[in-house]
Design a protein around this motif. Structure first.
Motif, PDB file in Angstrom:
ATOM      1  N   ARG A  29      -7.255  21.946   6.910  1.00 48.78           N
ATOM      2  CA  ARG A  29      -8.103  22.372   5.802  1.00 48.78           C
ATOM      3  C   ARG A  29      -8.375  21.186   4.879  1.00 48.78           C
ATOM      4  O   ARG A  29      -7.464  20.659   4.250  1.00 48.78           O
ATOM      5  CB  ARG A  29      -7.433  23.504   5.022  1.00 48.78           C
ATOM      6  CG  ARG A  29      -7.207  24.779   5.829  1.00 48.78           C
ATOM      7  CD  ARG A  29      -6.340  25.756   5.048  1.00 48.78           C
ATOM      8  NE  ARG A  29      -5.027  25.163   4.764  1.00 48.78           N
ATOM      9  CZ  ARG A  29      -4.264  25.510   3.723  1.00 48.78           C
ATOM     10  NH1 ARG A  29      -4.674  26.421   2.857  1.00 48.78           N
ATOM     11  NH2 ARG A  29      -3.086  24.927   3.549  1.00 48.78           N
ATOM     12  N   PHE A  30      -9.643  20.792   4.830  1.00 50.61           N
ATOM     13  CA  PHE A  30     -10.075  19.694   3.958  1.00 50.61           C
ATOM     14  C   PHE A  30     -10.683  20.254   2.682  1.00 50.61           C
ATOM     15  O   PHE A  30     -11.597  21.084   2.727  1.00 50.61           O
ATOM     16  CB  PHE A  30     -11.129  18.828   4.649  1.00 50.61           C
ATOM     17  CG  PHE A  30     -10.584  17.828   5.620  1.00 50.61           C
ATOM     18  CD1 PHE A  30      -9.646  16.886   5.222  1.00 50.61           C
ATOM     19  CD2 PHE A  30     -11.018  17.807   6.937  1.00 50.61           C
ATOM     20  CE1 PHE A  30      -9.152  15.944   6.111  1.00 50.61           C
ATOM     21  CE2 PHE A  30     -10.532  16.873   7.840  1.00 50.61           C
ATOM     22  CZ  PHE A  30      -9.585  15.939   7.419  1.00 50.61           C
ATOM     23  N   GLY A  31     -10.228  19.772   1.525  1.00 48.13           N
ATOM     24  CA  GLY A  31     -10.875  20.091   0.268  1.00 48.13           C
ATOM     25  C   GLY A  31     -11.947  19.059  -0.023  1.00 48.13           C
ATOM     26  O   GLY A  31     -11.743  17.860   0.186  1.00 48.13           O
ATOM     27  N   GLY A  47     -22.876  25.717   4.249  1.00 49.11           N
ATOM     28  CA  GLY A  47     -21.869  24.865   4.870  1.00 49.11           C
ATOM     29  C   GLY A  47     -21.820  23.504   4.191  1.00 49.11           C
ATOM     30  O   GLY A  47     -22.393  23.304   3.113  1.00 49.11           O
ATOM     31  N   VAL A  48     -21.146  22.553   4.815  1.00 46.62           N
ATOM     32  CA  VAL A  48     -21.067  21.204   4.261  1.00 46.62           C
ATOM     33  C   VAL A  48     -21.539  20.197   5.302  1.00 46.62           C
ATOM     34  O   VAL A  48     -21.449  20.441   6.509  1.00 46.62           O
ATOM     35  CB  VAL A  48     -19.632  20.852   3.801  1.00 46.62           C
ATOM     36  CG1 VAL A  48     -19.247  21.680   2.584  1.00 46.62           C
ATOM     37  CG2 VAL A  48     -18.620  21.067   4.913  1.00 46.62           C
ATOM     38  N   GLN A  49     -22.029  19.061   4.825  1.00 47.55           N
ATOM     39  CA  GLN A  49     -22.557  18.036   5.707  1.00 47.55           C
ATOM     40  C   GLN A  49     -22.392  16.677   5.059  1.00 47.55           C
ATOM     41  O   GLN A  49     -22.083  16.575   3.866  1.00 47.55           O
ATOM     42  CB  GLN A  49     -24.043  18.282   5.988  1.00 47.55           C
ATOM     43  CG  GLN A  49     -24.909  18.199   4.738  1.00 47.55           C
ATOM     44  CD  GLN A  49     -26.363  18.530   4.965  1.00 47.55           C
ATOM     45  OE1 GLN A  49     -26.791  18.769   6.093  1.00 47.55           O
ATOM     46  NE2 GLN A  49     -27.156  18.565   3.897  1.00 47.55           N
ATOM     47  N   GLY A  50     -22.598  15.605   5.830  1.00 46.65           N
ATOM     48  CA  GLY A  50     -22.554  14.268   5.281  1.00 46.65           C
ATOM     49  C   GLY A  50     -21.650  13.333   6.061  1.00 46.65           C
ATOM     50  O   GLY A  50     -20.960  13.744   7.008  1.00 46.65           O
ATOM     51  N   TRP A  69     -13.375  23.628   5.921  1.00 38.73           N
ATOM     52  CA  TRP A  69     -13.786  22.923   4.704  1.00 38.73           C
ATOM     53  C   TRP A  69     -13.756  23.872   3.517  1.00 38.73           C
ATOM     54  O   TRP A  69     -14.332  24.956   3.568  1.00 38.73           O
ATOM     55  CB  TRP A  69     -15.184  22.332   4.885  1.00 38.73           C
ATOM     56  CG  TRP A  69     -15.193  21.218   5.882  1.00 38.73           C
ATOM     57  CD1 TRP A  69     -15.406  21.307   7.233  1.00 38.73           C
ATOM     58  CD2 TRP A  69     -14.929  19.833   5.612  1.00 38.73           C
ATOM     59  NE1 TRP A  69     -15.293  20.069   7.815  1.00 38.73           N
ATOM     60  CE2 TRP A  69     -15.004  19.150   6.857  1.00 38.73           C
ATOM     61  CE3 TRP A  69     -14.644  19.114   4.459  1.00 38.73           C
ATOM     62  CZ2 TRP A  69     -14.801  17.775   6.956  1.00 38.73           C
ATOM     63  CZ3 TRP A  69     -14.442  17.737   4.559  1.00 38.73           C
ATOM     64  CH2 TRP A  69     -14.524  17.088   5.791  1.00 38.73           C
ATOM     65  N   VAL A  70     -13.077  23.448   2.451  1.00 36.03           N
ATOM     66  CA  VAL A  70     -12.930  24.251   1.244  1.00 36.03           C
ATOM     67  C   VAL A  70     -13.610  23.518   0.087  1.00 36.03           C
ATOM     68  O   VAL A  70     -13.197  22.425  -0.289  1.00 36.03           O
ATOM     69  CB  VAL A  70     -11.445  24.488   0.903  1.00 36.03           C
ATOM     70  CG1 VAL A  70     -11.321  25.360  -0.333  1.00 36.03           C
ATOM     71  CG2 VAL A  70     -10.705  25.114   2.095  1.00 36.03           C
ATOM     72  N   SER A  71     -14.668  24.108  -0.463  1.00 42.68           N
ATOM     73  CA  SER A  71     -15.388  23.480  -1.571  1.00 42.68           C
ATOM     74  C   SER A  71     -14.631  23.673  -2.877  1.00 42.68           C
ATOM     75  O   SER A  71     -14.057  24.737  -3.127  1.00 42.68           O
ATOM     76  CB  SER A  71     -16.793  24.074  -1.695  1.00 42.68           C
ATOM     77  OG  SER A  71     -17.560  23.765  -0.545  1.00 42.68           O
ATOM     78  N   ASN A  72     -14.655  22.636  -3.717  1.00 37.03           N
ATOM     79  CA  ASN A  72     -13.888  22.656  -4.964  1.00 37.03           C
ATOM     80  C   ASN A  72     -14.519  21.666  -5.944  1.00 37.03           C
ATOM     81  O   ASN A  72     -15.083  20.661  -5.534  1.00 37.03           O
ATOM     82  CB  ASN A  72     -12.447  22.234  -4.680  1.00 37.03           C
ATOM     83  CG  ASN A  72     -11.456  22.735  -5.717  1.00 37.03           C
ATOM     84  OD1 ASN A  72     -10.847  23.780  -5.543  1.00 37.03           O
ATOM     85  ND2 ASN A  72     -11.277  22.008  -6.802  1.00 37.03           N
ATOM     86  N   ASP A  73     -14.421  21.945  -7.250  1.00 35.88           N
ATOM     87  CA  ASP A  73     -14.855  20.957  -8.238  1.00 35.88           C
ATOM     88  C   ASP A  73     -14.057  19.675  -8.043  1.00 35.88           C
ATOM     89  O   ASP A  73     -12.850  19.731  -7.748  1.00 35.88           O
ATOM     90  CB  ASP A  73     -14.636  21.477  -9.662  1.00 35.88           C
ATOM     91  CG  ASP A  73     -15.585  22.609 -10.025  1.00 35.88           C
ATOM     92  OD1 ASP A  73     -16.627  22.740  -9.345  1.00 35.88           O
ATOM     93  OD2 ASP A  73     -15.278  23.358 -10.969  1.00 35.88           O
ATOM     94  N   PHE A  74     -14.704  18.532  -8.237  1.00 36.35           N
ATOM     95  CA  PHE A  74     -14.021  17.268  -7.960  1.00 36.35           C
ATOM     96  C   PHE A  74     -12.781  17.083  -8.821  1.00 36.35           C
ATOM     97  O   PHE A  74     -11.729  16.669  -8.329  1.00 36.35           O
ATOM     98  CB  PHE A  74     -14.981  16.088  -8.163  1.00 36.35           C
ATOM     99  CG  PHE A  74     -14.416  14.782  -7.687  1.00 36.35           C
ATOM    100  CD1 PHE A  74     -14.532  14.404  -6.353  1.00 36.35           C
ATOM    101  CD2 PHE A  74     -13.750  13.923  -8.559  1.00 36.35           C
ATOM    102  CE1 PHE A  74     -14.001  13.207  -5.902  1.00 36.35           C
ATOM    103  CE2 PHE A  74     -13.215  12.721  -8.118  1.00 36.35           C
ATOM    104  CZ  PHE A  74     -13.337  12.369  -6.783  1.00 36.35           C
TER     105      PHE A  74
END
Length: 259
Positions: A29-31, A47-50, A69-74
């Motif tokens: 699991r990547f944040g 989703g996420v990309q890059g 992938w887990v989205s989170n405020d930086f």
């Protein structure tokens, strides 16, 4: 054969040792904070990309693990990692001494110098003297915020923090900011190549200990096994040419690793 009876304390120790054996990994699991194209951004379907996401997915493939992938405020990535919300941070995070006090890092993924973005006709330079009385924006929780507060604010530069990088660029375009400060390559490969960025330019890279360039994957302090796995996978991506393929997809002939 001589038989040795084990006392209860010894048996308890053996059972505890067995329970502390290496974790059996099935997923990783990547944040990430997906507001920093071309490194990490959100797709139309959520989703996420890059570049960073592709590297993370390639690492998972090398380790034969499912990537989540887990989205989170930086600015919440490190607290969330320490709380166990995910296993590692893959989000263009620069390695700093302050962050090393809280978490550990893998070997370097790539290098990214810091710069400011201004209008082409502004004449502004990345110094407190040049920016005095001006307003500069940055994404909160970044090394650029640390630098701005330590080196620019004391010289009379006005600061404004934002939740994500897109908000910074929006206020720059609308004239609410005189400059923004961020990773130089991020600005060059996203905002400055867009129609909105046509009248803006990058400064030279800023050389200062507060804005180091090495970027890596963040892991918890007690994650030696995971750190070793990730470093092995990163090395394999270079040896197999996978890293070079992903880099070329996003940046052409630019060499981010030895930048």
């Amino acid at each position: 054969m001589k038989t040795q009876w084990l006392t209860l304390p010894v048996l308890a120790l053996l059972f505890c040792s067995a329970g502390a054996s290496a974790k059996e990994w099935t997923e990783l699991r990547f944040g990430t904070n997906p507001s920093y194209p071309p490194f990490e951004s959100t797709t139309a379907d959520g989703g996420v990309q890059g570049f960073g996401v592709d590297l993370g997915n390639a690492i998972c493939a090398e380790l034969k693990l499912k990537c989540v992938w887990v989205s989170n405020d930086f600015d919440g990535l490190i607290p969330a990692l320490k709380a166990g919300k995910f296993d590692a941070i893959e989000s263009s995070m620069t390695v700093t001494d302050a962050r090393r006090k809280q978490i550990d890092f893998t070997d370097r993924l790539y290098a990214g110098p810091t710069a400011i973005v201004t209008r082409k006709d502004s004449g502004l330079e990345p110094t407190a003297e040049s920016l005095k009385g001006k307003t500069i924006g940055f994404m909160q929780g970044t090394i650029q915020e640390t630098y701005a507060r330590a080196k620019l604010a004391p010289g009379g530069v006005k600061l404004r923090a934002y939740q994500n990088q897109d908000q910074v660029y929006a206020d720059l375009v609308y004239g609410r900011l005189d400059a923004s400060i961020q990773d130089k390559l991020q600005a060059q490969m996203s905002f400055l190549t867009s129609p909105q960025g046509a009248q803006f330019k990058n400064s030279e890279g800023i050389s200062d200990p507060l804005v180091p360039a090495d970027i890596a994957i963040g892991v918890r302090k007690d994650s030696d096994e995971l750190k070793g796995m990730l470093n092995t996978a990163i090395k394999a991506l270079h040896e197999k040419g996978i890293y070079a393929q992903i880099q070329k997809k996003y940046f052409g002939d630019l060499d981010l690793y030895n930048n």
